[in-house]
Design a protein around this motif. Structure first.
Motif, PDB file in Angstrom:
ATOM      1  N   THR A  69       0.850  -1.195   0.000  1.00  0.00           N
ATOM      2  CA  THR A  69       0.000   0.000   0.000  1.00  0.00           C
ATOM      3  C   THR A  69       0.881   1.239   0.000  1.00  0.00           C
ATOM      4  O   THR A  69       1.892   1.294   0.701  1.00  0.00           O
ATOM      5  N   ILE A  70       0.497   2.216  -0.805  1.00  0.00           N
ATOM      6  CA  ILE A  70       1.142   3.525  -0.740  1.00  0.00           C
ATOM      7  C   ILE A  70       0.087   4.540  -0.309  1.00  0.00           C
ATOM      8  O   ILE A  70      -1.108   4.321  -0.503  1.00  0.00           O
ATOM      9  N   ALA A  71       0.528   5.627   0.281  1.00  0.00           N
ATOM     10  CA  ALA A  71      -0.395   6.662   0.742  1.00  0.00           C
ATOM     11  C   ALA A  71      -0.249   7.900  -0.129  1.00  0.00           C
ATOM     12  O   ALA A  71       0.843   8.234  -0.594  1.00  0.00           O
ATOM     13  N   LEU A  72      -1.352   8.581  -0.331  1.00  0.00           N
ATOM     14  CA  LEU A  72      -1.395   9.814  -1.107  1.00  0.00           C
ATOM     15  C   LEU A  72      -1.917  10.924  -0.218  1.00  0.00           C
ATOM     16  O   LEU A  72      -3.011  10.816   0.344  1.00  0.00           O
ATOM     17  N   ALA A  98       0.811  -1.837 -10.681  1.00  0.00           N
ATOM     18  CA  ALA A  98       1.940  -2.409  -9.936  1.00  0.00           C
ATOM     19  C   ALA A  98       1.479  -3.329  -8.811  1.00  0.00           C
ATOM     20  O   ALA A  98       2.302  -3.819  -8.038  1.00  0.00           O
ATOM     21  N   GLY A  99       0.172  -3.562  -8.698  1.00  0.00           N
ATOM     22  CA  GLY A  99      -0.348  -4.446  -7.660  1.00  0.00           C
ATOM     23  C   GLY A  99      -0.378  -3.824  -6.280  1.00  0.00           C
ATOM     24  O   GLY A  99      -0.350  -4.529  -5.274  1.00  0.00           O
ATOM     25  N   LEU A 100      -0.467  -2.495  -6.211  1.00  0.00           N
ATOM     26  CA  LEU A 100      -0.471  -1.796  -4.926  1.00  0.00           C
ATOM     27  C   LEU A 100      -1.814  -1.134  -4.662  1.00  0.00           C
ATOM     28  O   LEU A 100      -2.514  -0.717  -5.585  1.00  0.00           O
ATOM     29  N   ASN A 101      -2.172  -1.059  -3.390  1.00  0.00           N
ATOM     30  CA  ASN A 101      -3.341  -0.306  -2.961  1.00  0.00           C
ATOM     31  C   ASN A 101      -2.936   1.130  -2.677  1.00  0.00           C
ATOM     32  O   ASN A 101      -1.758   1.432  -2.451  1.00  0.00           O
ATOM     33  N   VAL A 102      -3.917   2.032  -2.651  1.00  0.00           N
ATOM     34  CA  VAL A 102      -3.674   3.434  -2.324  1.00  0.00           C
ATOM     35  C   VAL A 102      -4.613   3.846  -1.199  1.00  0.00           C
ATOM     36  O   VAL A 102      -5.815   3.583  -1.257  1.00  0.00           O
ATOM     37  N   THR A 103      -4.049   4.497  -0.194  1.00  0.00           N
ATOM     38  CA  THR A 103      -4.868   5.081   0.862  1.00  0.00           C
ATOM     39  C   THR A 103      -4.677   6.588   0.843  1.00  0.00           C
ATOM     40  O   THR A 103      -3.573   7.074   0.607  1.00  0.00           O
ATOM     41  N   LEU A 123       5.045   7.141   0.173  1.00  0.00           N
ATOM     42  CA  LEU A 123       4.108   8.257   0.164  1.00  0.00           C
ATOM     43  C   LEU A 123       4.229   9.063  -1.122  1.00  0.00           C
ATOM     44  O   LEU A 123       5.327   9.261  -1.643  1.00  0.00           O
ATOM     45  N   VAL A 124       3.085   9.554  -1.612  1.00  0.00           N
ATOM     46  CA  VAL A 124       3.048  10.547  -2.676  1.00  0.00           C
ATOM     47  C   VAL A 124       2.405  11.805  -2.091  1.00  0.00           C
ATOM     48  O   VAL A 124       1.312  11.737  -1.529  1.00  0.00           O
ATOM     49  N   LEU A 125       3.086  12.934  -2.201  1.00  0.00           N
ATOM     50  CA  LEU A 125       2.567  14.198  -1.681  1.00  0.00           C
ATOM     51  C   LEU A 125       2.297  15.131  -2.860  1.00  0.00           C
ATOM     52  O   LEU A 125       3.182  15.401  -3.662  1.00  0.00           O
ATOM     53  N   GLY A 300      -0.054  12.378 -11.691  1.00  0.00           N
ATOM     54  CA  GLY A 300      -0.311  11.385 -10.653  1.00  0.00           C
ATOM     55  C   GLY A 300       0.299  10.040 -10.984  1.00  0.00           C
ATOM     56  O   GLY A 300       0.913   9.385 -10.131  1.00  0.00           O
ATOM     57  N   ALA A 301       0.118   9.613 -12.244  1.00  0.00           N
ATOM     58  CA  ALA A 301       0.662   8.320 -12.664  1.00  0.00           C
ATOM     59  C   ALA A 301       2.182   8.303 -12.575  1.00  0.00           C
ATOM     60  O   ALA A 301       2.783   7.311 -12.130  1.00  0.00           O
ATOM     61  N   GLU A 302       2.826   9.397 -12.978  1.00  0.00           N
ATOM     62  CA  GLU A 302       4.287   9.440 -12.954  1.00  0.00           C
ATOM     63  C   GLU A 302       4.828   9.458 -11.524  1.00  0.00           C
ATOM     64  O   GLU A 302       5.893   8.890 -11.250  1.00  0.00           O
ATOM     65  N   CYS A 303       4.106  10.107 -10.610  1.00  0.00           N
ATOM     66  CA  CYS A 303       4.523  10.073  -9.197  1.00  0.00           C
ATOM     67  C   CYS A 303       4.463   8.656  -8.654  1.00  0.00           C
ATOM     68  O   CYS A 303       5.380   8.191  -7.973  1.00  0.00           O
ATOM     69  N   ALA A 304       3.362   7.949  -8.937  1.00  0.00           N
ATOM     70  CA  ALA A 304       3.226   6.567  -8.467  1.00  0.00           C
ATOM     71  C   ALA A 304       4.264   5.669  -9.128  1.00  0.00           C
ATOM     72  O   ALA A 304       4.851   4.784  -8.476  1.00  0.00           O
ATOM     73  N   ARG A 305       4.517   5.888 -10.408  1.00  0.00           N
ATOM     74  CA  ARG A 305       5.523   5.078 -11.118  1.00  0.00           C
ATOM     75  C   ARG A 305       6.904   5.258 -10.494  1.00  0.00           C
ATOM     76  O   ARG A 305       7.625   4.284 -10.253  1.00  0.00           O
ATOM     77  N   LEU A 306       7.278   6.511 -10.241  1.00  0.00           N
ATOM     78  CA  LEU A 306       8.596   6.765  -9.658  1.00  0.00           C
ATOM     79  C   LEU A 306       8.707   6.156  -8.273  1.00  0.00           C
ATOM     80  O   LEU A 306       9.741   5.561  -7.929  1.00  0.00           O
ATOM     81  N   LEU A 307       7.651   6.276  -7.461  1.00  0.00           N
ATOM     82  CA  LEU A 307       7.684   5.681  -6.122  1.00  0.00           C
ATOM     83  C   LEU A 307       7.862   4.169  -6.212  1.00  0.00           C
ATOM     84  O   LEU A 307       8.670   3.582  -5.474  1.00  0.00           O
ATOM     85  N   CYS A 308       7.140   3.510  -7.116  1.00  0.00           N
ATOM     86  CA  CYS A 308       7.277   2.059  -7.277  1.00  0.00           C
ATOM     87  C   CYS A 308       8.689   1.683  -7.703  1.00  0.00           C
ATOM     88  O   CYS A 308       9.258   0.695  -7.212  1.00  0.00           O
TER      89      CYS A 308
END
Length: 335
Positions: A69-72, A98-103, A123-125, A300-308
């Protein structure tokens, strides 16, 4: 004739075999941890999708510290903006791939006590403010943090996706100048994130370089249409020579149209109007309003991609990437 027996769900071993990797590599790729190359990770994710593999998250979280899980985090004032909704969808879609949940974490409504760390992998801020105590707490959590736009506080995020708003504001003002504007005013946001501050500095620099008066009115982000119209009324009263208005906030340019008409100004004729954020309102109002397309879903997609990628070890910490934005010229600035 079928046996009536339920199909046996695919296992991690099945995924590993389909992707031609070891079970350990397949597990690391699906978890987003360990040093797995980009092509290998994509091969594992593709194999899992083909087979319909669904990991037992509850059992795995008991064995490891990985939560999948990642948090936003979104500032409170952004939650009513169209940009926010598109950004959230971008994060959620990329995380799901990527098979992750988002909270979701919002200032004032955090699902954990102050001083504790969210039970997530990273985390994504979105456009974080240095003076926000929640942002400071999250930046100090020890978790990997990717920010949408640069963070102007003391701590450095683990990764950044940002856009060159100085260049986009300069392009917009140059376009207004080429269309005949000599007294462009700026309805700025009073927030202190990197985006808002960059726009203010760019407008001030552009005016100074051309020896033009710096006409600025700051309004709180998320102001009501009445408040925005009041600010424009005051601006036009104090500076009747204003021949162009640029609005920073999402939706603000459309909100002030009634006041401009009431003042006798003709948008696209004796007054040009533009927005620093494109949206449905900018495209559908009459006249359609020139705006900067910030591509929030892609952001948003690029932030999640970079975090993964950082979580998997595929991309080093400290990575900064630029997301191009585009000026959409419409009838509101065509004289």
């Amino acid at each position: 004739m079928t046996s009536g027996r339920p199909a046996v769900p695919p296992t991690i071993a099945d995924v590993a075999r389909a992707a031609s990797v070891s079970k350990t590599t397949a597990s690391d790729a699906l978890r987003g941890h360990g040093r797995v190359s980009g092509p290998t990770r994509r091969a594992v994710l593709d194999a899992a999708a083909r087979l319909g593999y669904a990991p037992n998250r509850s059992a795995r979280s008991l064995r490891t510290s990985v939560t999948d899980t990642i948090a936003l985090h979104i500032p409170e004032f952004l939650t009513s903006a169209e940009y926010y909704m598109s950004f959230v969808f971008g994060v959620a879609e990329q995380a799901a791939r990527a098979g992750l949940n988002v909270t979701l974490l919002s200032s004032g409504h955090l699902p954990y006590r102050r001083g504790t760390v969210p039970q997530v992998d990273g985390l994504v801020l979105c456009d974080p403010f240095a003076e926000d105590p929640v942002v400071e707490q999250l930046m100090s959590s020890g978790l990997p943090v990717v920010t949408a736009e640069r963070y102007v506080g003391d701590r450095q995020p683990t990764g950044v996706i940002w856009s060159d708003h100085d260049a986009s504001m300069t392009e917009l003002l140059d376009h207004l100048h080429a269309s005949g504007a000599r007294h462009p005013a700026f309805i700025a946001s009073d927030t202190t994130g990197d985006w808002a501050l960059t726009l203010q500095r760019s407008h001030a620099r552009w005016c100074a370089e051309r020896g033009l008066p710096e006409l600025v009115s700051k309004v709180p982000f998320g102001s009501t249409p009445d408040a925005l119209q009041g600010a424009v009324r005051k601006l036009l009263t104090e500076a009747p020579e204003t021949d162009a208005i640029v609005c920073a906030a999402d939706g603000a340019a459309a909100a002030i149209l009634p006041e401009l008409r009431a003042s006798g100004r003709q948008v696209g004729d004796d007054l040009l109007l533009a927005s620093c954020v494109d949206s449905t309102a900018m495209r559908t109002t009459e006249p359609p309003i020139t705006a900067v397309d910030l591509r929030p879903r892609t952001m948003g997609a690029e932030c999640a991609r970079l975090l993964c990628e950082i979580l998997s070890g595929e991309t080093p910490k400290g990575t900064v990437r630029t997301l191009p934005v585009d000026l959409r010229v419409r009838a509101s600035t065509k004289t």
